[in-house]
Design an enzyme around this catalytic site. Structure first.
Site, PDB file in Angstrom:
ATOM      1  N   ASP A  21       0.877  -1.172   0.000  1.00 45.87           N
ATOM      2  CA  ASP A  21       0.000   0.000   0.000  1.00 45.87           C
ATOM      3  C   ASP A  21       0.915   1.224   0.000  1.00 45.87           C
ATOM      4  O   ASP A  21       2.116   1.114   0.250  1.00 45.87           O
ATOM      5  CB  ASP A  21      -0.898  -0.007   1.253  1.00 45.87           C
ATOM      6  N   SER A  22       0.332   2.375  -0.250  1.00 49.52           N
ATOM      7  CA  SER A  22       1.117   3.609  -0.171  1.00 49.52           C
ATOM      8  C   SER A  22       1.562   3.876   1.275  1.00 49.52           C
ATOM      9  O   SER A  22       2.470   4.658   1.503  1.00 49.52           O
ATOM     10  CB  SER A  22       0.281   4.781  -0.676  1.00 49.52           C
ATOM     11  N   CYS A  84      -4.066  -1.251  -2.038  1.00 51.62           N
ATOM     12  CA  CYS A  84      -4.210   0.199  -2.163  1.00 51.62           C
ATOM     13  C   CYS A  84      -5.191   0.433  -3.302  1.00 51.62           C
ATOM     14  O   CYS A  84      -4.972  -0.061  -4.418  1.00 51.62           O
ATOM     15  CB  CYS A  84      -2.855   0.817  -2.500  1.00 51.62           C
ATOM     16  N   GLU A 164      -4.874   9.003   9.356  1.00 51.36           N
ATOM     17  CA  GLU A 164      -3.466   8.944   9.781  1.00 51.36           C
ATOM     18  C   GLU A 164      -3.297   9.600  11.155  1.00 51.36           C
ATOM     19  O   GLU A 164      -2.527   9.148  11.986  1.00 51.36           O
ATOM     20  CB  GLU A 164      -2.586   9.699   8.782  1.00 51.36           C
ATOM     21  N   CYS A 200     -11.125   3.306  -0.409  1.00 46.99           N
ATOM     22  CA  CYS A 200      -9.769   3.712  -0.036  1.00 46.99           C
ATOM     23  C   CYS A 200      -9.440   2.953   1.242  1.00 46.99           C
ATOM     24  O   CYS A 200     -10.284   2.862   2.148  1.00 46.99           O
ATOM     25  CB  CYS A 200      -9.711   5.218   0.213  1.00 46.99           C
ATOM     26  N   HIS A 202      -7.735   3.658   3.736  1.00 43.12           N
ATOM     27  CA  HIS A 202      -7.747   4.427   4.985  1.00 43.12           C
ATOM     28  C   HIS A 202      -9.152   4.606   5.561  1.00 43.12           C
ATOM     29  O   HIS A 202      -9.313   4.835   6.754  1.00 43.12           O
ATOM     30  CB  HIS A 202      -7.176   5.835   4.761  1.00 43.12           C
TER      31      HIS A 202
HETATM   32  N1  DGL Z   1      -3.905   3.758   0.131  1.00 41.14           N
HETATM   33  C1  DGL Z   1      -4.564   4.775  -0.650  1.00 41.14           C
HETATM   34  C2  DGL Z   1      -5.824   4.175  -1.286  1.00 41.14           C
HETATM   35  O1  DGL Z   1      -6.335   3.152  -0.860  1.00 41.14           O
HETATM   36  C3  DGL Z   1      -4.945   5.960   0.197  1.00 41.14           C
HETATM   37  C4  DGL Z   1      -3.787   6.802   0.657  1.00 41.14           C
HETATM   38  C5  DGL Z   1      -3.064   7.484  -0.472  1.00 41.14           C
HETATM   39  O2  DGL Z   1      -3.598   8.437  -1.061  1.00 41.14           O
HETATM   40  O3  DGL Z   1      -1.951   7.069  -0.765  1.00 41.14           O
HETATM   41  O4  DGL Z   1      -6.316   4.725  -2.236  1.00 41.14           O
END
Ligand code: DGL
Length: 283
Positions: A21-22, A84, A164, A200, A202
């Site tokens: 993931d990011s 992600c 976050e 997403c 998050h």
């Molecule tokens: N992990 C990203 C997603 O699921 C969200 C956070 C980001 O923008 O990197 O889209």
């Protein structure tokens, strides 16, 4: 899958499932995977140095995603979960093209499936990052399953920072959620979505605030459990499940500060992450 110095590919059931993931958001998917497949080892990469992916161009996200996948493949993974939504929405083809022998699972398709299963009236709201909404991947995935669906999308970039920061309920989170969500549910004629997909990784943390704004009727779904189902059935199909009776472990890679990964990751995972299980890497 592991590629050695002579370019020979090794893949076996003893390798971990790779996920990236990011940042720490994909840990919501890891949690669902561990619940469904407790015997599997997992190698998770959080590209925290380059978060967010959600506001970057598809070309940049694809480049980052292929680099993250490459780091996991170098260590040896039997399958890759793109945990992600933004990377799943824009970079799956690039990852598959870069690693043709590797089974790659994204989270958009499973999320779309969960949304279609949850909706009775066929009006589905999707909240995600700017990149995921702009690319239209959820729209296409939902329409493939349910061509008559009416889809309303909304980018909610501030949700990422709130999650976050740990501000997942209370007046600030609720005010932001109301600002983003109310226009999606503002049809006084009754033609409002009956389900909302959290597109997403998050966003599941924000569910308390989202629930307060939407009330009890709207079904809120995400892709974590349905992604775990897909991984399970593919591992079975390829005869790649871990040995029965094995207890799986998770190992974590991060591209930025380890202490921060442990701190925020613990919140996303809902349990402690041991510092010695987290390794700093450069991609
Ligand atoms: N992990 C990203 C997603 O699921 C969200 C956070 C980001 O923008 O990197 O889209």
């Amino acid at each position: 899958m592991k590629v050695d110095d002579s370019n020979i590919i090794h893949i076996d059931s003893g390798q971990p499932v790779g996920m990236f993931d990011s940042g720490v958001g994909g840990l919501t998917v890891l949690k669902a995977l561990q619940e469904r497949l407790p015997g599997e080892d997992i190698l998770y990469l959080g590209d925290t140095a380059r978060l967010p992916y959600g506001s970057k161009s598809p070309q940049t996200v694809s480049r980052y995603a292929v680099q993250a996948a490459s780091a996991l493949v170098r260590r040896g993974v039997k399958m890759l979960v793109v945990a992600c939504n933004t990377a799943s929405a824009v970079a799956l083809d690039a990852i598959r093209a870069a690693f043709p022998g590797l089974s790659v699972v994204g989270v958009v398709e499973p999320g779309a499936r969960a949304a279609c299963a949850a909706s009775h009236n066929g009006i589905i709201a999707v909240v995600a990052t700017e990149g995921t909404i702009a690319g239209g991947a959820y729209h296409r995935a939902i329409e493939r399953i349910r061509p008559d669906a009416l889809i309303k999308g909304q980018a909610c970039p501030l949700f990422v920072s709130l999650a976050e920061e740990g501000w997942v309920d209370g007046p600030i989170a609720e005010a932001v959620a109301a600002r983003y969500l109310e226009p999606l549910f503002a049809d006084s004629g009754g033609e409002n979505p009956d389900s909302l997909v959290l597109g997403c990784t998050h966003f599941p943390l924000l569910e308390p605030a989202i629930r307060t704004v939407l009330g009890p009727q709207v079904r809120i779904v995400d892709s974590a459990a349905t992604t775990a189902e897909v991984v399970d059935s593919l591992l079975q199909e390829f005869n790649m499940l871990a040995d029965p009776g094995q207890t799986g472990t998770a190992h974590f890679l991060t591209t930025d500060d380890v202490e921060r990964f442990v701190r925020t990751g613990t919140r996303f995972l809902g349990r402690d992450i041991a510092r010695e299980r987290v390794e700093l890497v450069d991609l």
